[in-house]
Design an enzyme around this catalytic site. Structure first.
Site, mmCIF file in Angstrom:
data_model
loop_
_atom_site.group_PDB
_atom_site.id
_atom_site.type_symbol
_atom_site.label_atom_id
_atom_site.label_comp_id
_atom_site.label_asym_id
_atom_site.label_seq_id
_atom_site.Cartn_x
_atom_site.Cartn_y
_atom_site.Cartn_z
ATOM 1 N N SER A 253 38.292 -3.274 57.830
ATOM 2 C CA SER A 253 37.508 -2.545 56.829
ATOM 3 C C SER A 253 37.423 -1.057 57.118
ATOM 4 C CB SER A 253 36.122 -3.182 56.711
ATOM 5 O OG SER A 253 35.342 -2.497 55.757
ATOM 6 N N ASP B 146 36.558 2.569 50.982
ATOM 7 C CA ASP B 146 36.654 2.394 52.439
ATOM 8 C C ASP B 146 38.058 1.859 52.753
ATOM 9 O OD1 ASP B 146 36.141 -0.179 51.383
ATOM 10 O OD2 ASP B 146 35.376 -0.868 53.308
ATOM 11 N N ASP C 43 37.130 -2.720 49.565
ATOM 12 C CA ASP C 43 36.205 -3.639 48.892
ATOM 13 C C ASP C 43 34.975 -2.864 48.424
ATOM 14 O OD1 ASP C 43 35.306 -3.261 51.482
ATOM 15 O OD2 ASP C 43 34.716 -5.347 51.807
ATOM 16 N N ASP D 131 39.546 -0.954 53.486
ATOM 17 C CA ASP D 131 40.129 -2.131 52.828
ATOM 18 C C ASP D 131 39.715 -2.215 51.358
ATOM 19 O OD1 ASP D 131 37.497 -2.820 53.393
ATOM 20 O OD2 ASP D 131 37.978 -4.935 53.713
HETATM 21 MG MG MG Z 1 35.394 -2.837 53.565
#
Ligand code: MG
Length: 457
Positions: free
Chosen positions: A94, A237, A241, A239
């Protein structure tokens, strides 16, 4: 082994080839006879290699694997479900610093592995139950080149693309050199925006800024928005999400504000419904959705917990105050690209600039602080939190996650971090000074207590 959001470790130290391979073998053991599995990764330097290690170990465990390459976490989740896969593995850490990586498991329904599945994997790993299949049972490895298209089409199907295209929005997108570099520009193109990309090439050393999309890290985006005005600034961010926003005046929009706005708009569109969010969320949410027939269900902190609670309660919207928004009509996962499309949809539908929409929301001020606290003192400190408030001041105490104390002026929440030896303190009031006062006095009380307990031990 699994934290609130999968496994996160330092590459080459605790996160080794051996570790990833053994975890994937344990995952294969738990999913024996099932398949196929989807394997995707974020854009970290170690991710493609570790993704192939995971894919190889699953195949050697008898599972057919579909590799989707570098993709945002929600795009992998979307593809797991869309492809009818039995499960998915994502190699990602992440927003953590570049030296980290991790493994996250996705169930067939596109949500994170349940705690029961994680426990079964931990047991298999601890017992060394790694499957060793003979040559006739080895799984196949295939590559899917349509994963990005499938995901972007999925997002587009949830918004009024024609209305958005008609507005010809100007957007500045900061990908933070992460996994969104392959998806969000494509999405913006389909929505007819004129967009500029910052940190738009995948680079696991994160040369632009740290991968956590905080106001501090996004000064480049803010400066760009002030120099070259646009309708919307957005950052993801590592990744992707999550999505955080900068308004047309170049002002960073706090996560709880966007959360409240999108909760209200989603509830309004559904003619009511449940919004699921952790105890750290603003009181503004309940106040904003009540007139449209919405109500809030509070959970513990952690997006997998929120997703599962939304599934149970048929929640229409959910997520957290850190830019992680979940739109149930799309999928029960935090989704940065979906958030971006949904915000543009609201701008197009209301014909109002973002700053105006934010200014209309109930005026709450949420203040966040951190206090160092050794892990071994956590329980002792937590037990003392209610007594730190003046007697009679507390009108309600909730212990769903940490300790949340309500007073006539607002609330304050103290909760141990799941990943660091710190306490996080949240305080909210309609009055900024009062919110800061609540946060300051709790920060001081916790600091004093930690110091006196440390001196004693
Ligand atoms: Mg994330």
């Amino acid at each position: 082994m699994f934290g609130t959001n999968g496994i996160r470790e330092v590459v080459g130290k605790t996160l080794t080839v051996r570790f990833v391979s053994d975890i994937a073998s344990a995952v294969a053991f738990v999913h024996s006879g099932m398949g196929p599995a989807v394997v995707g990764t974020d854009a970290r330097t170690s991710s493609p290699a570790l993704g192939r290690v995971a894919a190889g170990a699953l195949a050697m465990g008898g599972i057919d694997v579909i590799e989707v390459g570098v993709l945002p976490t929600p795009a992998v989740q979307y593809n797991v479900k869309a492809l009818g896969a039995a499960f998915g593995l994502i190699v990602t850490a992440s927003h953590n610093p570049p030296e980290f990586n991790g493994v996250k498991g996705i169930a067939g329904d596109g949500l994170e592995f349940t705690r029961a599945t994680e426990r079964a994997i931990e047991e298999a790993y601890a017992a060394g139950r790694f499957v060793a299949k003979g040559y006739q049972e080895i799984g196949t490895l295939s590559t899917d080149g349509l994963a990005i298209k499938r995901y972007v089409d999925g997002v587009l199907s949830r918004v009024d693309v024609e209305a958005i295209r008609a507005r010809k929005f100007r957007v500045v997108l900061d990908c933070g050199n992460g996994a969104s570099t392959g998806t969000s520009p494509v999405l913006l193109q389909h929505m007819g925006t004129r967009y500029t990309t910052l940190n738009g090439n995948p680079d696991g050393t994160f040369p632009g800024h740290d991968s956590e999309p905080t106001e501090e890290n996004l000064q480049g985006l803010v400066q760009h928005m002030r120099a070259m005005p646009a309708d919307l600034g957005v950052a993801h961010d590592g990744d992707a999400d999550r999505a955080v926003f900068v308004d047309e005046k170049g002002r960073f929009v706090p996560g709880e504000k966007i959360f409240t706005l999108m909760a209200r708009e989603t509830v309004r569109q559904h003619g009511g419904g449940v919004v699921v969010t952790p105890v750290t969320s603003s009181d503004a949410v309940a106040e904003a959705i009540a007139p449209f027939g919405g109500r809030v269900r509070f959970t513990r902190v952690g997006s997998p917990v929120v997703s599962r609670a939304m599934q149970e309660d048929k929640g229409v919207f959910g997520g957290e105050e850190n830019g992680g928004l979940i739109f149930a009509d799309h999928q029960l996962a935090r989704d940065g690209a979906m958030s971006l499309a949904a915000v543009l949809d609201v701008l197009a539908r209301t014909q109002k600039p973002l700053s105006e929409l934010i200014a209309e929301l109930p005026p709450y001020h949420l203040v966040k602080r951190k206090v160092p606290c050794p892990v071994e003192l956590r329980e002792k400190v937590l037990a003392e939190v209610p007594s730190m408030m003046d007697r009679g001041q507390a009108t309600e105490i909730t212990t769903l996650d940490g300790v949340k104390v309500r007073t006539s002026e607002g609330w304050v929440l103290v909760r141990p971090s799941g990943t660091e030896p710190i306490y996080r303190i949240f305080a909210e009031s309609r009055d900024r000074k009062k919110a800061e006062g609540l946060a300051d006095s709790m920060t001081k009380s916790v600091n004093d207590l930690v110091r006196s307990l440390s001196a004693r031990s």
